[in-house]
Write an enzyme that holds these catalytic residues in place. Structure first.
Site, PDB file in Angstrom:
ATOM      1  N   GLU A  83       0.820  -1.209   0.000  1.00 48.40           N
ATOM      2  CA  GLU A  83       0.000   0.000   0.000  1.00 48.40           C
ATOM      3  C   GLU A  83       0.859   1.266   0.000  1.00 48.40           C
ATOM      4  O   GLU A  83       0.524   2.242  -0.669  1.00 48.40           O
ATOM      5  CB  GLU A  83      -0.951   0.023   1.194  1.00 48.40           C
ATOM      6  CG  GLU A  83      -1.910   1.186   1.133  1.00 48.40           C
ATOM      7  CD  GLU A  83      -3.050   1.085   2.126  1.00 48.40           C
ATOM      8  OE1 GLU A  83      -3.814   2.073   2.191  1.00 48.40           O
ATOM      9  OE2 GLU A  83      -3.192   0.070   2.812  1.00 48.40           O
ATOM     10  N   HIS A 103      -3.993   1.480 -14.655  1.00 45.99           N
ATOM     11  CA  HIS A 103      -5.003   2.407 -15.173  1.00 45.99           C
ATOM     12  C   HIS A 103      -4.877   3.709 -14.397  1.00 45.99           C
ATOM     13  O   HIS A 103      -4.822   3.708 -13.174  1.00 45.99           O
ATOM     14  CB  HIS A 103      -6.411   1.838 -14.993  1.00 45.99           C
ATOM     15  CG  HIS A 103      -7.486   2.855 -15.267  1.00 45.99           C
ATOM     16  ND1 HIS A 103      -7.833   3.234 -16.542  1.00 45.99           N
ATOM     17  CD2 HIS A 103      -8.254   3.583 -14.436  1.00 45.99           C
ATOM     18  CE1 HIS A 103      -8.792   4.150 -16.475  1.00 45.99           C
ATOM     19  NE2 HIS A 103      -9.058   4.378 -15.200  1.00 45.99           N
ATOM     20  N   GLY A 122      -6.909   7.047 -14.224  1.00 44.96           N
ATOM     21  CA  GLY A 122      -8.015   7.936 -14.539  1.00 44.96           C
ATOM     22  C   GLY A 122      -7.891   9.221 -13.733  1.00 44.96           C
ATOM     23  O   GLY A 122      -6.952   9.412 -12.960  1.00 44.96           O
TER      24      GLY A 122
END
Length: 150
Positions: free
Chosen positions: A65, A113, A115
């Site tokens: 994380e 990804h 975005g």
């Protein structure tokens, strides 16, 4: 470009002071020129072991994380004004495929990804011999800080 990359790594390592990342001795060591891959390392010590003497899965998740959210932070900073957003992990999962007792762990985070609001990040955790320890995936949300009127 090399100086820019080193500056970003130094900033990440400076940000970790008085945090869990510092307590876990996580150090950011590599950032790709495209700013899409970040690698960190973490030594395994007795405080990170579960009662049977193996690395605790939670320690692995902290490493994943920390690196996964940091790669999102780097990518958001290059597109937005500094300090007008927060990056939060909203989901993390891992498949622990190998146990380990000692040595140094490495985490390689890559954005899959990117975005405007969500980032999907793959994080591979491996040992010094490049044996995979865990496969992790992380979803980060980018939240714009609300402006407070005077």
């Amino acid at each position: 470009m090399k100086n820019k990359i080193q500056k970003i790594l130094n900033e990440l390592n400076d940000l970790k002071q008085i945090t869990l990342i510092n307590m876990m001795q996580i150090q950011f060591i590599f950032l790709s020129n495209k700013l899409d891959t970040l690698i960190a390392k973490m030594p395994i010590n007795s405080n990170l072991l579960q009662p049977f003497g193996y690395l605790h899965g939670g320690a692995t998740m902290i490493l994943a994380e920390s690196v996964g959210s940091s790669i999102s932070l780097i990518n958001v900073k290059k597109n937005k004004k500094e300090n007008d957003f927060n990056v939060f992990s909203i989901e993390i999962s891992a498949n622990h495929v190998r146990s380990i007792r000692k040595g140094i762990l490495f985490a390689k985070a890559k954005i899959c990804h990117k975005g405007n609001t969500l980032h999907f990040v793959q994080v591979n955790i491996y040992d010094e011999k490049k044996n995979i320890i865990s496969f992790c995936k992380l979803t980060n949300i980018i939240i714009i800080k609300k402006q407070i009127c005077p």
